[in-house]
Design a protein around this motif. Structure first.
Motif, PDB file in Angstrom:
ATOM      1  N   ALA A  42      42.016 -51.329  17.510  1.00 43.34           N
ATOM      2  CA  ALA A  42      41.690 -52.750  17.319  1.00 43.34           C
ATOM      3  C   ALA A  42      41.882 -53.166  15.864  1.00 43.34           C
ATOM      4  O   ALA A  42      42.444 -54.231  15.580  1.00 43.34           O
ATOM      5  N   LYS A  43      41.417 -52.334  14.931  1.00 43.24           N
ATOM      6  CA  LYS A  43      41.563 -52.666  13.500  1.00 43.24           C
ATOM      7  C   LYS A  43      43.032 -52.593  13.069  1.00 43.24           C
ATOM      8  O   LYS A  43      43.496 -53.432  12.310  1.00 43.24           O
ATOM      9  N   ALA A  44      43.753 -51.575  13.541  1.00 32.85           N
ATOM     10  CA  ALA A  44      45.176 -51.467  13.202  1.00 32.85           C
ATOM     11  C   ALA A  44      45.932 -52.681  13.727  1.00 32.85           C
ATOM     12  O   ALA A  44      46.782 -53.243  13.033  1.00 32.85           O
ATOM     13  N   ASN A  45      45.598 -53.116  14.944  1.00 31.47           N
ATOM     14  CA  ASN A  45      46.258 -54.288  15.519  1.00 31.47           C
ATOM     15  C   ASN A  45      45.908 -55.543  14.726  1.00 31.47           C
ATOM     16  O   ASN A  45      46.769 -56.395  14.489  1.00 31.47           O
ATOM     17  N   GLN A  46      44.661 -55.654  14.283  1.00 34.35           N
ATOM     18  CA  GLN A  46      44.244 -56.804  13.472  1.00 34.35           C
ATOM     19  C   GLN A  46      45.043 -56.850  12.166  1.00 34.35           C
ATOM     20  O   GLN A  46      45.535 -57.904  11.765  1.00 34.35           O
ATOM     21  N   MET A  49      48.718 -57.825  13.018  1.00 34.83           N
ATOM     22  CA  MET A  49      48.874 -59.241  13.374  1.00 34.83           C
ATOM     23  C   MET A  49      48.732 -60.141  12.151  1.00 34.83           C
ATOM     24  O   MET A  49      49.543 -61.035  11.938  1.00 34.83           O
ATOM     25  N   LYS A  50      47.714 -59.904  11.345  1.00 34.96           N
ATOM     26  CA  LYS A  50      47.457 -60.768  10.191  1.00 34.96           C
ATOM     27  C   LYS A  50      48.471 -60.564   9.068  1.00 34.96           C
ATOM     28  O   LYS A  50      48.732 -61.468   8.294  1.00 34.96           O
ATOM     29  N   ALA A  51      49.056 -59.349   8.989  1.00 37.53           N
ATOM     30  CA  ALA A  51      50.033 -59.060   7.931  1.00 37.53           C
ATOM     31  C   ALA A  51      51.463 -59.242   8.438  1.00 37.53           C
ATOM     32  O   ALA A  51      52.412 -58.943   7.716  1.00 37.53           O
ATOM     33  N   ASN A  52      51.603 -59.731   9.679  1.00 40.62           N
ATOM     34  CA  ASN A  52      52.916 -59.965  10.274  1.00 40.62           C
ATOM     35  C   ASN A  52      53.750 -58.679  10.315  1.00 40.62           C
ATOM     36  O   ASN A  52      54.937 -58.666  10.060  1.00 40.62           O
ATOM     37  N   CYS A  53      53.079 -57.597  10.617  1.00 45.61           N
ATOM     38  CA  CYS A  53      53.696 -56.276  10.632  1.00 45.61           C
ATOM     39  C   CYS A  53      53.771 -55.776  12.067  1.00 45.61           C
ATOM     40  O   CYS A  53      52.940 -56.126  12.900  1.00 45.61           O
ATOM     41  N   SER A  54      54.729 -54.947  12.351  1.00 44.45           N
ATOM     42  CA  SER A  54      54.824 -54.306  13.654  1.00 44.45           C
ATOM     43  C   SER A  54      53.714 -53.266  13.783  1.00 44.45           C
ATOM     44  O   SER A  54      53.574 -52.403  12.919  1.00 44.45           O
ATOM     45  N   GLY A  61      55.054 -45.333  11.934  1.00 40.09           N
ATOM     46  CA  GLY A  61      56.181 -45.287  11.002  1.00 40.09           C
ATOM     47  C   GLY A  61      57.517 -45.490  11.701  1.00 40.09           C
ATOM     48  O   GLY A  61      58.555 -45.536  11.054  1.00 40.09           O
ATOM     49  N   CYS A  62      57.495 -45.630  13.024  1.00 46.71           N
ATOM     50  CA  CYS A  62      58.729 -45.848  13.794  1.00 46.71           C
ATOM     51  C   CYS A  62      58.930 -47.339  14.038  1.00 46.71           C
ATOM     52  O   CYS A  62      57.996 -48.119  13.979  1.00 46.71           O
ATOM     53  N   GLY A  63      60.158 -47.716  14.328  1.00 54.14           N
ATOM     54  CA  GLY A  63      60.451 -49.106  14.648  1.00 54.14           C
ATOM     55  C   GLY A  63      60.627 -49.946  13.404  1.00 54.14           C
ATOM     56  O   GLY A  63      60.847 -49.445  12.308  1.00 54.14           O
ATOM     57  N   TYR A  64      60.498 -51.241  13.591  1.00 55.16           N
ATOM     58  CA  TYR A  64      60.697 -52.190  12.513  1.00 55.16           C
ATOM     59  C   TYR A  64      59.397 -52.446  11.767  1.00 55.16           C
ATOM     60  O   TYR A  64      58.332 -52.491  12.358  1.00 55.16           O
ATOM     61  N   LEU A  65      59.505 -52.630  10.447  1.00 54.59           N
ATOM     62  CA  LEU A  65      58.336 -52.953   9.630  1.00 54.59           C
ATOM     63  C   LEU A  65      57.733 -54.281  10.069  1.00 54.59           C
ATOM     64  O   LEU A  65      56.531 -54.401  10.255  1.00 54.59           O
ATOM     65  N   TYR A  66      58.567 -55.298  10.241  1.00 56.22           N
ATOM     66  CA  TYR A  66      58.052 -56.613  10.594  1.00 56.22           C
ATOM     67  C   TYR A  66      58.248 -56.896  12.070  1.00 56.22           C
ATOM     68  O   TYR A  66      59.184 -56.397  12.693  1.00 56.22           O
ATOM     69  N   ARG A  67      57.334 -57.693  12.623  1.00 56.22           N
ATOM     70  CA  ARG A  67      57.402 -58.050  14.037  1.00 56.22           C
ATOM     71  C   ARG A  67      58.720 -58.736  14.343  1.00 56.22           C
ATOM     72  O   ARG A  67      59.258 -59.489  13.529  1.00 56.22           O
ATOM     73  N   GLN A  68      59.208 -58.529  15.530  1.00 55.12           N
ATOM     74  CA  GLN A  68      60.478 -59.103  15.932  1.00 55.12           C
ATOM     75  C   GLN A  68      60.418 -60.621  16.109  1.00 55.12           C
ATOM     76  O   GLN A  68      61.440 -61.251  16.241  1.00 55.12           O
ATOM     77  N   ALA A  69      59.222 -61.182  16.098  1.00 55.56           N
ATOM     78  CA  ALA A  69      59.105 -62.640  16.157  1.00 55.56           C
ATOM     79  C   ALA A  69      59.848 -63.288  15.004  1.00 55.56           C
ATOM     80  O   ALA A  69      60.235 -64.444  15.073  1.00 55.56           O
ATOM     81  N   GLU A  70      60.051 -62.543  13.934  1.00 55.96           N
ATOM     82  CA  GLU A  70      60.746 -63.079  12.776  1.00 55.96           C
ATOM     83  C   GLU A  70      62.265 -63.098  12.970  1.00 55.96           C
ATOM     84  O   GLU A  70      62.985 -63.649  12.164  1.00 55.96           O
ATOM     85  N   VAL A  71      62.745 -62.469  14.037  1.00 66.21           N
ATOM     86  CA  VAL A  71      64.172 -62.463  14.306  1.00 66.21           C
ATOM     87  C   VAL A  71      64.537 -63.797  14.944  1.00 66.21           C
ATOM     88  O   VAL A  71      63.883 -64.241  15.883  1.00 66.21           O
ATOM     89  N   VAL A  72      65.556 -64.425  14.445  1.00 67.14           N
ATOM     90  CA  VAL A  72      65.972 -65.730  14.952  1.00 67.14           C
ATOM     91  C   VAL A  72      66.915 -65.527  16.137  1.00 67.14           C
ATOM     92  O   VAL A  72      67.866 -64.753  16.064  1.00 67.14           O
ATOM     93  N   ASP A  73      66.653 -66.220  17.225  1.00 70.36           N
ATOM     94  CA  ASP A  73      67.479 -66.162  18.430  1.00 70.36           C
ATOM     95  C   ASP A  73      68.785 -66.913  18.158  1.00 70.36           C
ATOM     96  O   ASP A  73      68.807 -68.141  18.056  1.00 70.36           O
ATOM     97  N   LYS A  74      69.881 -66.174  18.021  1.00 73.23           N
ATOM     98  CA  LYS A  74      71.161 -66.785  17.656  1.00 73.23           C
ATOM     99  C   LYS A  74      71.690 -67.727  18.740  1.00 73.23           C
ATOM    100  O   LYS A  74      72.297 -68.743  18.422  1.00 73.23           O
ATOM    101  N   ILE A  75      71.458 -67.412  20.001  1.00 75.78           N
ATOM    102  CA  ILE A  75      71.929 -68.294  21.074  1.00 75.78           C
ATOM    103  C   ILE A  75      71.245 -69.652  20.974  1.00 75.78           C
ATOM    104  O   ILE A  75      71.895 -70.701  21.054  1.00 75.78           O
ATOM    105  N   ALA A  76      69.919 -69.628  20.751  1.00 74.14           N
ATOM    106  CA  ALA A  76      69.179 -70.884  20.599  1.00 74.14           C
ATOM    107  C   ALA A  76      69.625 -71.619  19.344  1.00 74.14           C
ATOM    108  O   ALA A  76      69.775 -72.848  19.345  1.00 74.14           O
TER     109      ALA A  76
END
Length: 135
Positions: A42-46, A49-54, A61-76
């Protein structure tokens, strides 16, 4: 890389107290994590979420540092641009727009209570996001 090292990397140049306020966790608890204590899910998720981190990156340590919400949808993006300008954007135009939208999203999600916009944080984020891009 340990959780403490990833957390330290996430805090970056920000003060520990400032980061603690931003993620709404006591400074003492953040310092405890920096010394090697592991947070609850719960604390790690908090923090994530608040630091905009994955959460995956923060926890493992795996995956992307930042949440994928920051990726812009090129089709849109292409559809919106085409609607506004009657043509598709050039690759250069699209990349500039993506960078601007990504920077905007960072600033919007990291705005301080006093309205302060963290321009340096955005610049660092954009640099890190560019390094995270698949080749």
């Amino acid at each position: 890389m340990s959780f403490a090292e990833r957390l330290k990397s996430l805090i970056g140049e920000e003060s520990v107290s400032g980061f603690a306020r931003r993620v709404d966790i006591s400074e003492a608890l953040i310092r405890k994590y920096l010394k090697g204590s592991e947070p609850s899910l719960a604390k790690a998720n908090q923090i994530a979420m608040k630091a905009n981190c994955s959460l995956e990156w923060l926890a493992t340590g795996c995956g992307y540092l930042y949440r994928q919400a920051e990726v812009v949808d090129k089709i849109a993006l292409y559809a919106a641009f085409s609607h506004l300008y009657g043509r598709e954007p050039s690759e250069t135009e699209a990349e500039k727009i993506i960078k601007m939208v990504t920077g905007y999203q960072y600033l919007r999600t990291h705005k301080k209570a006093d309205g302060y916009l963290d321009i340096q944080g955005m610049a660092t984020f954009l640099q890190l996001a560019k390094q995270d891009e698949p080749e």
